[in-house]
Motif scaffolding. Structure first.
Motif, PDB file in Angstrom:
ATOM      1  N   CYS A  93       9.191   2.019 -41.087  1.00  0.00           N
ATOM      2  CA  CYS A  93       8.058   2.845 -41.501  1.00  0.00           C
ATOM      3  C   CYS A  93       7.690   2.633 -42.969  1.00  0.00           C
ATOM      4  O   CYS A  93       7.383   3.590 -43.702  1.00  0.00           O
ATOM      5  CB  CYS A  93       8.355   4.315 -41.196  1.00  0.00           C
ATOM      6  SG  CYS A  93       8.507   4.606 -39.417  1.00  0.00           S
TER       7      CYS A  93
ATOM      8  N   LYS B 217       2.607   2.009 -42.386  1.00  0.00           N
ATOM      9  CA  LYS B 217       1.792   3.151 -42.806  1.00  0.00           C
ATOM     10  C   LYS B 217       0.321   2.766 -43.002  1.00  0.00           C
ATOM     11  O   LYS B 217      -0.581   3.501 -42.625  1.00  0.00           O
ATOM     12  CB  LYS B 217       2.369   3.671 -44.125  1.00  0.00           C
ATOM     13  CG  LYS B 217       1.661   4.863 -44.735  1.00  0.00           C
ATOM     14  CD  LYS B 217       2.325   5.195 -46.094  1.00  0.00           C
ATOM     15  CE  LYS B 217       1.544   6.227 -46.852  1.00  0.00           C
ATOM     16  NZ  LYS B 217       1.758   7.604 -46.385  1.00  0.00           N
TER      17      LYS B 217
ATOM     18  N   LEU C  87       5.555   9.676 -41.149  1.00  0.00           N
ATOM     19  CA  LEU C  87       4.477   8.974 -40.443  1.00  0.00           C
ATOM     20  C   LEU C  87       4.117   9.677 -39.139  1.00  0.00           C
ATOM     21  O   LEU C  87       2.944   9.714 -38.748  1.00  0.00           O
ATOM     22  CB  LEU C  87       4.868   7.520 -40.169  1.00  0.00           C
ATOM     23  CG  LEU C  87       4.214   6.521 -41.142  1.00  0.00           C
ATOM     24  CD1 LEU C  87       4.585   6.847 -42.579  1.00  0.00           C
ATOM     25  CD2 LEU C  87       4.608   5.103 -40.813  1.00  0.00           C
TER      26      LEU C  87
END
Lengths: 335, 335, 335, 335, 335, 335
Positions: free
Chosen positions: E10, E15, E44
């Motif tokens: 992530c 993102k 996220l």
């Protein structure tokens, strides 16, 4: 250890320049606001996250405050700034330094006595284009300066103050003192002193209130236009025009004519600095757009003030330099 | 019936402006040239298909000649022009009218006595951009004029004369009389009078020889730079700069600030006239490029002179107007 | 005392033009919304801070309402507008005035009987460039008009309505009546009448549904393109093209050819008005960017409507003028 | 073995286009000139290095001549071109083909009988921008064509002919036949036929003499302006304007609106062809500047004519195509 | 039925590119996030409205997940991607495919075994300019390709990662593996393969850490600059430069030299694709501005990945193609 | 006392550069021409007002000749230049110095023995943009150089020689020796050495004859393209491309990437030198347009050669420097 700063006077200049730039400076940890109208101080304290005080003495006597911005009206600069200095604060005083030379000289006296730093907000020096021009002139890239032209004019200060009308204090004799001369002229006089490393020696000027009227419809008491022919101590000749009646785009241009070419500042929207050389070469610097009343970016003044406190350096704009400018304004106005 | 024209003085101005423009004028049928240096007169007679005479009197006394261009040196204008007028010729006299006010007044006296037309070659009035600006100002499209700025400067006259060196007569006190003031300044003083329908009343100025040297390496005797603050009879304020030391592109710009906007002349290479209005509207006029020393187009002066003879009209630039300009130059130089 | 306004029909035109412009007008103090679909009326009441009513009669019979915008569908203009007029309201009716000439004539009859003001939303007249062109044409700066060209076209109305699809009412015979002719054409017919101070007399045209399909995939019932040759009462000749199938940038240009030059409107992104003169002079007006479906600025129509009520003036676009345009549309469509 | 070419008619079109382009073509080895005014034929023979003959029959009967350019007046094309064809010459005939359809049909009859090639000088097809547009349209890069606009206009033909005055033959009914329609219109009608691979089927038009006067000050007998709405056999709609009274820059623009975007030809000084696509992509082709009366470059027509002779190909502009154009002109003029 | 997607890793790429583009894709109905640092996964999930899991196995073993984006660090791609494939997921793996060829080959082995789709995020192929160039090259509009030049450089990756400092993983040998070669170089190697429909055969290169230092002030362990001479299997020659030390504007340009002209990609701010042809024609495509670190638009990669799953097509960037690029990187680094 | 100059070889380079620049140099009083083809020598003698000789020995043994330009074919430079030096002449030798390193070393030997000056015509150093770049790099305005890119390419030399065909000597192995590497590459190798004050140490390159064919239709024997990766002695990395197959505009660009910004040379038609700095500042130098085969201005080389003779200075391009370049070319070609 961070610096605690007090701001005297919470008008537009405090709101749009001093407060946000102190807020952005990493060394400044606290802000304290004062205004005769406490509501305005409160509002800024809210907006910029500081506190406010009810009397100016609270501010000046607060031992935890190291530095003060004097954003009060021109006619009380000499009182607040002198008191603050003598109370052991470093002071950044708005321009013009004072409404007459005698007051200004007392402020310099206070500076000397106190041993504290007095800096004046002649912010034109700090723009990228003026700094680059200074560098080129110091290096004599185009030889010696022969002549110059400078201008500062826009549609007038009615739209700038808090109350956006022609009842603005800029138009009042007792508060603005010198009209457009002190509002715009002093910036460019200081700039010429700075760029040319020289001082205006003799001024021939006309000034007048040609167009602006106050809230009663009367011609204003201070001048809205100044035109001058100037001669420096080192013999350079120039013209200057300062105006609140340029009813088109704002003009903050300066041209420096040298032995080897010409430096043109703020005359082209994309290239803030242009050099034309004798041999036909043209060099265009795309720096940053000029600040106008509509385009407010960081002036660099607050950072410079804090920096000279932290590093114990001479302020980049001294009281002595500001006094020299004030004397030129007096000459312009025939005082 | 065509007009026979005599030209006194066969230097650059005769060769590049007067002779070719007379040649192009349909009413002019013959050209007669005179120069103290007969070779130069002969050369022009050859180039432009006329004849030449050995003495100025032959020219002035020739009854078939109707009109005369006085392209002699400044210091003898008052002699040749006066004599020509009194001999019954219409005269187009080069600028500046004379090297002092007293001489100029005698020339106007001659004009009055003779009943003939005296026109002065203040050619700035005739460019398309200046004519359009005049029209806009006369119609008060932007209201009344408040202030103005005007400039005329280039790299110097060394390259203009026949001998292309710093031995040029422009640099000699006894021949050019007033340096850059008379060479360039008088053009823009006349232009301001014309555009504003007004007259310069008071002048504050500095002038000096800041950079130019003559063939011996000495600073020149006449000024190479003038800077002024100006006030007109109707109260408009302005600045003017005249220079032989703009070591970049030539600058012949003028800006007129009015109640409703700004008129910018010769400040943009493609749009010779730009209007900025209070409401943000911008109007760009693409007329013709400005004349520079490198770009010589028909000035319109000769056509206007011939036209005022044929139609018995007042010349578009009178002796009286030229005298007014000369007095301003005297003020500039502190005479 | 402020004006209370009722809006009939709460589609896109009400939402994006009428409501916000009434809201911005200082003389309008209250807004009342009506739509057959009450939810839409409610939504606008919420957004623009007014109230809504459930039936159109409530609106028309409300004695406190002075003025009404008829933003209903084209096919019911003649009902709502006539009723409103006869109930003593001033009415601003959306274009096209009505779906046929007979209906329109009844509306004018209602106007006459009621003595109230009827204005039609032909907003092209109000853009800065069209107003400037009108001024130049009225002053005969370029002499008389000889010929003209006008165009109005874009990628189609599918994206404009509330439901952004090809099920749009613009494509329905019974509701839009005249397709692109009534949607775009009528604007430019009115503009030509206005600019030329003249009226289209004879029209030769072709129209057709060349490309657009409705939600069933069938060619639409109304025309998506019109091309015309036009002749005015005063003998000027021109062409016009109206299109929903210009699959590139929107085009709202007009060119007026005069005895002394050409006026080009909306043909350059920065200079909305350009004049080319016979002598080669080009004048570029940088006014404001044209309104497109993507660029919605104040049209000036609402302010003009309110102004004619307050000052009891004739509306700047009268029912009679709108009827004249409608008759041209009829000619275009061969009705 | 080189080709010997005869030129009938030695006016401007022969002098500025045919003769120099034959001279530049590597296959053409000899030129023979004929004009009713033998002096003009002689002059061209001198300038382009050929010989001249006193009678047209000498030319037409010269067995060594293979090809002929018919640059005679419009009213005698049908005589000279037919005779030349029937004498076994290939003929390049200037446009318009003939002054009426009946004459034109006889010329096509002569072509058929003779078996020789007849090409018409519709040179618009040959410019780079038009050729590129044709290529894009043929490849259906933007889908099918829906509508179009085309224009051809300038300040008038007075400056084009040999005698540069309004006594020009272009203004005479008996010689120019169809005024601006035949002079400029026929070029763009042919271009539309070519680009769209289609044919104008119905024309609605107005035409008139709106501004031009002849040498007596009377309005001219032929039209100086044409405006039309057009419909093609394949159902495309368009407008066309042809004018001798565009008193600004020349306009030879064409716009083709397709299902997938727009093709703009000659609407931008640097990019002669611009494509705007539905998705916002813009493609700019910088080809060659358009030919105007002031900018004469090789049209490619002569090379194409010679090429179709050498390689025995069908001429790129046939008599049949020219006849189709002529019929459209007839429709425009209501004949 | 919608697709449920898992994202492994992530960081910034997840993102700013994967998550928002999955969110915008109409076929994707659910997102599941995993990161070693669960806080980042949670963040996220919150931002893009999905859920997160604590272990990578939860993700890989979730039978409802159809597709996975492997945005983990380069050094674990071969583990996560292989596992995901073998668990029956389609995988979009970030570039570079793996940190060495052996690992990559195992991933391809996993792909073959699993029968699932493996796509690599070489997103340069998907920009409008590169797609248009590919189309022109495939159609041989300019003939065969002879030589090429490609560059990818900017001020360095310090500002891109989450922690915006020179402690970035891009500078670590064990995580970035190949420095600027794998970060930027691999994009343009893949692009060259794609555009030329060819493969780099031999590489001559220099690489080095010329300027970048890590958080300790030491020169970084991986290269910050690569320069190469390249030869393709079909004999085309080219140069490539990849740099983290272009201390001005980002440069992602490519030039393809063909037999009939030149294709210039991303060399002009407004025209992303420019064609110069042998005959002087210039064609400028104004498509969309190039993506830079500051200008992130939809890459098209996610849509292409989802599309190849739904329609069971070969991914537009296959594992085999990515392996070929990796081998070139190895050659560059002399491995 | 003026200098008498002999020119050996009267091809294009002598005719378009050497002869006119000697003619323009105020110190050169006489020119003597020699060519194996005496007709060509005679022609130049006529054109430039000198004399010619029938044998090279006459030239070399003429005691009144001080300086010689060796414009002979590459393969005989070592003979003529060495002989001339040993006969006591200063020699300006065309590039490349010689067709192999051994010959070049003998020429340097002759230089040492003779004590005369040997200068090589690497004229790229002398353009204004390269001189300005050198100045900025020497002053370390942007810190140290890290990497670079350089290119020299055009449509090929077929159009440059006297016979404008692909039978040109540039395409012959025995006369041009190194194809595009020696024709264009050596210029930019020398330029990199000069600008960076450094020397290419290692070269990785590909070269080939990719497109050009000779008069028989065979691929040429020398390379028409070179691509290289380069490393200097001081560790800077770069790429270079030299090409005769850039079938668009000529490209003579160089980019220097430094620690503080980027210097772009000859990448913009109006600003020949552009600096981009780390902080976003862009500086554009408008110097003079670059020389191309179509745009031949004074190179400055001849003036520099004469100047070093008169003032007894080291030539600005020495034999040693040229030898260093030659060795790089050898590396490129793998010799």
């Amino acid at each position: 250890m961070g610096i605690k700063v007090g701001i005297i006077g919470c008008g537009s200049i405090a709101k749009f320049r001093h407060a946000p730039e102190y807020q952005a400076n990493p060394h400044v940890t606290e802000l304290v606001f004062y205004d005769r109208n406490a509501a305005r101080a409160k509002e800024l304290a809210l907006e910029f996250g500081g506190c406010y005080v009810e009397t100016v003495d609270e501010l000046i006597n607060d031992p935890t405050i190291t530095a003060i911005s004097d954003c009060s009206s021109n006619e009380v600069h000499h009182i607040h700034t002198s008191n603050a200095l003598l109370s052991g604060k470093h002071v950044l005083c708005e321009k013009p330094l004072a409404i007459n030379v005698a007051f200004a000289e007392k402020m310099l006296e206070a500076e000397r006595k106190s041993g504290k730093k007095l800096m004046i907000d002649h912010n034109q020096r700090f723009t990228k284009a003026h700094q680059k021009a200074k560098e080129l002139l110091d290096q004599k890239e185009l030889g010696e300066v022969l002549t110059f032209k400078t201008t500062f004019g826009h549609q007038g200060p009615e739209g700038w103050g808090v109350d956006k009308s022609n009842a603005t204090w800029f138009f009042k004799k007792d508060r603005s003192y010198s009209g457009v001369a002190g509002d715009l002229g002093i910036h460019k006089i200081d700039l010429i002193h700075y760029l040319l490393d020289d001082e205006i020696d003799v001024v021939h000027a006309f000034h007048g209130a040609l167009d602006k009227v106050d809230e009663t419809g009367e011609k204003i008491e201070v001048c809205d236009n100044v035109v001058c022919a100037l001669k420096t101590k080192r013999g350079r000749l120039g013209t200057a025009s300062f105006s609140w009646t340029y009813y088109g785009a704002e003009d903050n241009s300066t041209t420096i004519y040298c032995e080897g070419g010409i430096i043109k500042i703020y005359q082209h929207p994309e290239a803030q600095l242009i050099i034309e050389k004798k041999d036909g070469t043209v060099i265009k610097y795309e720096l940053e757009p000029i600040q106008t009343n509509e385009n407010q970016t960081n002036t660099g003044v607050i950072d410079a003030f804090i920096d000279c406190i932290i590093n114990d350096r001479e302020p980049p704009v001294t009281g002595k330099q500001a006094l020299a400018c004030l004397k030129v304004i007096d000459q312009i106005l025939g005082l």
